[in-house]
Write an enzyme that holds these catalytic residues in place. Structure first.
Site, mmCIF file in Angstrom:
data_model
loop_
_atom_site.group_PDB
_atom_site.id
_atom_site.type_symbol
_atom_site.label_atom_id
_atom_site.label_comp_id
_atom_site.label_asym_id
_atom_site.label_seq_id
_atom_site.Cartn_x
_atom_site.Cartn_y
_atom_site.Cartn_z
ATOM 1 N N GLU A 1 0.860 -1.174 0.000
ATOM 2 C CA GLU A 1 0.000 0.000 0.000
ATOM 3 C C GLU A 1 0.894 1.221 0.000
ATOM 4 O O GLU A 1 1.914 1.239 0.699
ATOM 5 C CB GLU A 1 -0.877 -0.019 1.250
ATOM 6 N N TYR B 1 7.348 0.102 -8.630
ATOM 7 C CA TYR B 1 6.381 -0.966 -8.390
ATOM 8 C C TYR B 1 5.775 -1.476 -9.690
ATOM 9 O O TYR B 1 5.652 -2.686 -9.897
ATOM 10 C CB TYR B 1 5.282 -0.497 -7.438
#
Length: 159
Positions: A116, A127
């Site tokens: 998160e 990411y």
């Protein structure tokens, strides 16, 4: 995982250098120590060449450059924190940390990793590059040190 004071010192050195205080994302030493006291929490610390630094290594045996902290449950793992000291960024160390994380997680029987992050975090490029995809949104989830709020984006990656 059992950690050593040297490992926590290295993680905290990266934490202090890598996380902007305006976002309040850095953990304090107690939080890191408490997390690492749990057998389901794992840490990986690397040097400026991307090599893992053993937890029991001498305090100044290598120049610490980054770390990743994760929590494992069943066949899933959560990437709790990742940080690279600013002077070592743009050298592939973040990707090296995640590659090592994936390998270690696979060895633990993990098939999916979650994380998160706050909306606007530049780490999104890393990411996405390594295969994470957005799977959820928590509006106004994070509180900034100035009192503002920012969304949290949840990502998942099959490994």
């Amino acid at each position: 995982m059992s950690s050593t004071p040297h490992e926590i010192d290295r993680i905290m050195a990266v934490m202090e250098a890598a996380f902007d205080p305006a976002y309040g994302e850095a953990w304090n030493r107690r939080q890191v120590s408490d997390a690492l006291a749990l057998p389901s929490t794992h840490a990986l610390v690397i040097d400026s060449d991307g090599q893992a630094i053993a937890a029991e290594a001498m305090p100044h045996a290598a120049e610490v450059a980054g770390f990743v902290l994760t929590r494992h449950a069943a066949d899933e793992e959560e990437l709790l924190l990742i940080g690279v000291i600013p002077e070592f960024r743009r050298r592939g160390l973040g990707e090296a940390l995640i590659d090592r994380l994936f390998a270690q997680a696979r060895a633990r029987g993990v098939s999916r990793i979650f994380l998160e992050m706050r909306r606007g975090n530049p780490a999104i490029h890393l990411y996405e590059k390594v295969g994470f995809e957005p799977i959820g949104l928590r509006p106004n989830y994070y509180r900034l040190t100035n009192g503002g709020r920012v969304d949290a984006i949840t990502f998942g990656c099959s490994i």
